[in-house]
Design a protein around this motif. Structure first.
Motif, PDB file in Angstrom:
ATOM      1  N   ASP A   1      -9.544  11.800  -3.561  1.00 27.72           N
ATOM      2  CA  ASP A   1     -10.286  11.682  -4.818  1.00 27.72           C
ATOM      3  C   ASP A   1     -10.483  10.227  -5.231  1.00 27.72           C
ATOM      4  OD1 ASP A   1      -7.479  11.628  -5.397  1.00 27.72           O
ATOM      5  OD2 ASP A   1      -7.877  12.104  -7.491  1.00 27.72           O
ATOM      6  N   GLN A   2      -9.578   9.332  -4.814  1.00 31.47           N
ATOM      7  CA  GLN A   2      -9.771   7.905  -5.079  1.00 31.47           C
ATOM      8  C   GLN A   2     -10.872   7.344  -4.179  1.00 31.47           C
ATOM      9  OE1 GLN A   2      -5.723   6.783  -4.124  1.00 31.47           O
ATOM     10  NE2 GLN A   2      -5.278   6.311  -6.276  1.00 31.47           N
ATOM     11  N   ALA A   3     -10.793   7.655  -2.898  1.00 35.51           N
ATOM     12  CA  ALA A   3     -11.742   7.111  -1.923  1.00 35.51           C
ATOM     13  C   ALA A   3     -13.173   7.517  -2.226  1.00 35.51           C
ATOM     14  CB  ALA A   3     -11.363   7.553  -0.510  1.00 35.51           C
ATOM     15  N   THR A   4     -13.350   8.669  -2.854  1.00 33.23           N
ATOM     16  CA  THR A   4     -14.699   9.157  -3.137  1.00 33.23           C
ATOM     17  C   THR A   4     -15.113   8.906  -4.593  1.00 33.23           C
ATOM     18  OG1 THR A   4     -13.809  11.378  -3.558  1.00 33.23           O
ATOM     19  CG2 THR A   4     -14.620  10.914  -1.324  1.00 33.23           C
ATOM     20  N   SER A   5     -14.311   8.137  -5.309  1.00 32.96           N
ATOM     21  CA  SER A   5     -14.588   7.847  -6.718  1.00 32.96           C
ATOM     22  C   SER A   5     -15.271   6.489  -6.890  1.00 32.96           C
ATOM     23  CB  SER A   5     -13.273   7.852  -7.503  1.00 32.96           C
ATOM     24  OG  SER A   5     -13.439   7.250  -8.759  1.00 32.96           O
ATOM     25  N   SER A   6     -16.438   6.507  -7.496  1.00 26.57           N
ATOM     26  CA  SER A   6     -17.130   5.248  -7.787  1.00 26.57           C
ATOM     27  C   SER A   6     -16.302   4.397  -8.739  1.00 26.57           C
ATOM     28  CB  SER A   6     -18.495   5.537  -8.410  1.00 26.57           C
ATOM     29  OG  SER A   6     -19.304   6.236  -7.491  1.00 26.57           O
ATOM     30  N   LYS A   7     -15.641   5.026  -9.695  1.00 22.27           N
ATOM     31  CA  LYS A   7     -14.810   4.307 -10.658  1.00 22.27           C
ATOM     32  C   LYS A   7     -13.673   3.557  -9.946  1.00 22.27           C
ATOM     33  CE  LYS A   7     -12.978   4.852 -15.257  1.00 22.27           C
ATOM     34  NZ  LYS A   7     -14.115   4.122 -15.775  1.00 22.27           N
ATOM     35  N   TYR A   8     -13.039   4.209  -8.954  1.00 19.63           N
ATOM     36  CA  TYR A   8     -11.963   3.567  -8.181  1.00 19.63           C
ATOM     37  C   TYR A   8     -12.465   2.262  -7.551  1.00 19.63           C
ATOM     38  CZ  TYR A   8      -8.788   2.432  -4.412  1.00 19.63           C
ATOM     39  OH  TYR A   8      -7.957   1.741  -3.563  1.00 19.63           O
ATOM     40  N   TRP A   9     -13.607   2.338  -6.869  1.00 21.90           N
ATOM     41  CA  TRP A   9     -14.118   1.157  -6.167  1.00 21.90           C
ATOM     42  C   TRP A   9     -14.521   0.068  -7.156  1.00 21.90           C
ATOM     43  CZ3 TRP A   9     -12.734   0.730  -1.432  1.00 21.90           C
ATOM     44  CH2 TRP A   9     -12.526   1.867  -0.681  1.00 21.90           C
ATOM     45  N   ALA A  10     -15.071   0.445  -8.301  1.00 22.71           N
ATOM     46  CA  ALA A  10     -15.425  -0.551  -9.318  1.00 22.71           C
ATOM     47  C   ALA A  10     -14.159  -1.206  -9.876  1.00 22.71           C
ATOM     48  CB  ALA A  10     -16.251   0.096 -10.429  1.00 22.71           C
ATOM     49  N   MET A  11     -13.148  -0.417 -10.165  1.00 25.25           N
ATOM     50  CA  MET A  11     -11.907  -0.952 -10.742  1.00 25.25           C
ATOM     51  C   MET A  11     -11.199  -1.910  -9.790  1.00 25.25           C
ATOM     52  SD  MET A  11     -11.817   0.007 -13.801  1.00 25.25           S
ATOM     53  CE  MET A  11     -10.219  -0.691 -14.143  1.00 25.25           C
ATOM     54  N   SER A  12     -11.427  -1.759  -8.494  1.00 26.20           N
ATOM     55  CA  SER A  12     -10.756  -2.655  -7.538  1.00 26.20           C
ATOM     56  C   SER A  12     -11.215  -4.099  -7.704  1.00 26.20           C
ATOM     57  CB  SER A  12     -10.978  -2.181  -6.102  1.00 26.20           C
ATOM     58  OG  SER A  12     -12.317  -2.393  -5.708  1.00 26.20           O
ATOM     59  N   LEU A  13     -12.332  -4.307  -8.382  1.00 18.06           N
ATOM     60  CA  LEU A  13     -12.824  -5.673  -8.612  1.00 18.06           C
ATOM     61  C   LEU A  13     -12.057  -6.371  -9.725  1.00 18.06           C
ATOM     62  CD1 LEU A  13     -16.654  -4.958  -8.528  1.00 18.06           C
ATOM     63  CD2 LEU A  13     -15.195  -5.794  -6.676  1.00 18.06           C
ATOM     64  N   GLU A  14     -11.528  -5.606 -10.660  1.00 17.96           N
ATOM     65  CA  GLU A  14     -10.891  -6.172 -11.845  1.00 17.96           C
ATOM     66  C   GLU A  14      -9.372  -6.034 -11.824  1.00 17.96           C
ATOM     67  OE1 GLU A  14     -11.566  -5.723 -16.617  1.00 17.96           O
ATOM     68  OE2 GLU A  14     -11.415  -3.879 -15.464  1.00 17.96           O
ATOM     69  N   SER A  15      -8.875  -5.040 -11.139  1.00 21.13           N
ATOM     70  CA  SER A  15      -7.451  -4.702 -11.194  1.00 21.13           C
ATOM     71  C   SER A  15      -6.603  -5.578 -10.279  1.00 21.13           C
ATOM     72  CB  SER A  15      -7.254  -3.240 -10.807  1.00 21.13           C
ATOM     73  OG  SER A  15      -7.960  -2.407 -11.693  1.00 21.13           O
ATOM     74  N   VAL A  16      -5.319  -5.625 -10.596  1.00 27.12           N
ATOM     75  CA  VAL A  16      -4.348  -6.351  -9.784  1.00 27.12           C
ATOM     76  C   VAL A  16      -4.265  -5.695  -8.409  1.00 27.12           C
ATOM     77  CG1 VAL A  16      -1.904  -6.979  -9.563  1.00 27.12           C
ATOM     78  CG2 VAL A  16      -2.994  -6.978 -11.818  1.00 27.12           C
ATOM     79  N   SER A  17      -4.319  -6.504  -7.361  1.00 23.96           N
ATOM     80  CA  SER A  17      -4.114  -6.002  -6.002  1.00 23.96           C
ATOM     81  C   SER A  17      -2.620  -6.000  -5.723  1.00 23.96           C
ATOM     82  CB  SER A  17      -4.836  -6.872  -4.981  1.00 23.96           C
ATOM     83  OG  SER A  17      -6.226  -6.678  -5.088  1.00 23.96           O
ATOM     84  N   THR A  18      -2.119  -4.869  -5.265  1.00 21.71           N
ATOM     85  CA  THR A  18      -0.681  -4.714  -5.057  1.00 21.71           C
ATOM     86  C   THR A  18      -0.352  -4.704  -3.573  1.00 21.71           C
ATOM     87  OG1 THR A  18      -0.921  -2.328  -5.222  1.00 21.71           O
ATOM     88  CG2 THR A  18      -0.322  -3.485  -7.234  1.00 21.71           C
ATOM     89  N   TYR A  19      -0.642  -5.787  -2.901  1.00 23.70           N
ATOM     90  CA  TYR A  19      -0.376  -5.882  -1.466  1.00 23.70           C
ATOM     91  C   TYR A  19       1.108  -5.735  -1.158  1.00 23.70           C
ATOM     92  CZ  TYR A  19      -5.067  -7.874  -1.345  1.00 23.70           C
ATOM     93  OH  TYR A  19      -6.407  -8.087  -1.486  1.00 23.70           O
ATOM     94  N   ALA A  20       1.967  -6.224  -2.036  1.00 17.91           N
ATOM     95  CA  ALA A  20       3.406  -6.181  -1.779  1.00 17.91           C
ATOM     96  C   ALA A  20       3.925  -4.758  -1.716  1.00 17.91           C
ATOM     97  CB  ALA A  20       4.161  -6.958  -2.851  1.00 17.91           C
ATOM     98  N   SER A  21       3.327  -3.849  -2.443  1.00 12.46           N
ATOM     99  CA  SER A  21       3.826  -2.477  -2.518  1.00 12.46           C
ATOM    100  C   SER A  21       3.897  -1.814  -1.153  1.00 12.46           C
ATOM    101  CB  SER A  21       2.951  -1.640  -3.443  1.00 12.46           C
ATOM    102  OG  SER A  21       2.987  -2.142  -4.745  1.00 12.46           O
ATOM    103  N   TYR A  22       2.856  -1.972  -0.349  1.00 11.31           N
ATOM    104  CA  TYR A  22       2.869  -1.260   0.920  1.00 11.31           C
ATOM    105  C   TYR A  22       3.778  -1.910   1.936  1.00 11.31           C
ATOM    106  CZ  TYR A  22      -0.989  -4.331   2.587  1.00 11.31           C
ATOM    107  OH  TYR A  22      -1.786  -5.377   2.943  1.00 11.31           O
ATOM    108  N   SER A  23       4.075  -3.168   1.802  1.00 10.18           N
ATOM    109  CA  SER A  23       4.942  -3.814   2.785  1.00 10.18           C
ATOM    110  C   SER A  23       6.402  -3.412   2.594  1.00 10.18           C
ATOM    111  CB  SER A  23       4.793  -5.333   2.700  1.00 10.18           C
ATOM    112  OG  SER A  23       5.180  -5.788   1.430  1.00 10.18           O
ATOM    113  N   ASP A  24       6.732  -2.812   1.449  1.00 12.32           N
ATOM    114  CA  ASP A  24       8.095  -2.344   1.199  1.00 12.32           C
ATOM    115  C   ASP A  24       8.294  -0.895   1.602  1.00 12.32           C
ATOM    116  OD1 ASP A  24       8.881  -4.782   0.180  1.00 12.32           O
ATOM    117  OD2 ASP A  24       8.374  -4.255  -1.885  1.00 12.32           O
ATOM    118  N   LYS A  25       7.280  -0.277   2.189  1.00 16.40           N
ATOM    119  CA  LYS A  25       7.345   1.139   2.570  1.00 16.40           C
ATOM    120  C   LYS A  25       7.223   1.243   4.084  1.00 16.40           C
ATOM    121  CE  LYS A  25       5.359   2.391  -1.821  1.00 16.40           C
ATOM    122  NZ  LYS A  25       4.131   2.593  -2.550  1.00 16.40           N
TER     123      LYS A  25
END
Length: 181
Positions: free
Chosen positions: A130-154
């Motif tokens: 539902d995120q991948a197919t959401s226009s709102k998700y892709w738009a928000m990725s321009l303004e929101s904090v990128s959490t690259y660190a989160s996935y490296s801890d998993k």
């Protein structure tokens, strides 16, 4: 890569994103050697956290007229930093004026569930359909904090995956490398 967008649509999205970004005001970014918790604790900070790159690595965004104030703030808080050569304050509220137009444009694009799992820079976990197919998700990725660190801890996210950098000059690979030891 994951076929959320077909190739033609993906190219149109990238072109539209670039066109809209170029209309935004200029901005600055600085890489800082500190945790996001410490940045969050700074009262009345003259910057926004743009990316959480690792336990002690973040990127901040700010308006050019705040540069002296930002540097003074970082020095007063004993935070090591490196100014970045950027044209805009990416992943900040500076991009808010373009979000609705970009989202409207994305609404005209057909989107599919990912064929290949990938990690969301907004959540640091596998993207949900539902995120991948959401226009709102892709738009928000321009303004929101990128959490690259989160996935490296998993660790489950780091097994049998190839990493493809879409920005930050290969930052993802550096993050994974710094967390793999």
């Amino acid at each position: 890569i994951a076929n959320v967008f077909d190739l033609k649509s993906a190219l149109l999205v990238v072109a539209k994103r670039g066109e809209l970004m170029q209309k935004m005001k200029e901005g600055n970014m600085i890489a800082v050697q500190v945790s996001h918790d410490i940045l969050d604790a700074i009262q009345n900070a003259p910057f926004e956290i743009a990316a959480i790159n690792g336990p002690l690595a973040c990127t901040i965004s700010f308006k050019p007229e705040r540069e002296e104030l930002v540097i003074k703030c970082l020095k007063e808080n004993d935070i090591n930093f490196i100014p970045l050569n950027t044209s805009h304050a990416f992943h900040s509220s500076d991009f808010e004026p373009m979000l609705s137009e970009f989202e409207e444009f994305l609404n005209t694009m057909e989107k599919s569930k990912p064929e290949i799992p990938f990690i969301s820079c907004l959540t640091g976990d596998f993207i949900k359909d539902d995120q991948a197919t959401s226009s709102k998700y892709w738009a928000m990725s321009l303004e929101s904090v990128s959490t690259y660190a989160s996935y490296s801890d998993k660790p489950y996210l780091l097994t049998n995956f190839a990493f493809n950098s879409r920005g930050s000059a290969g930052m993802e690979a550096l993050i994974v490398e710094s967390h793999s030891s």
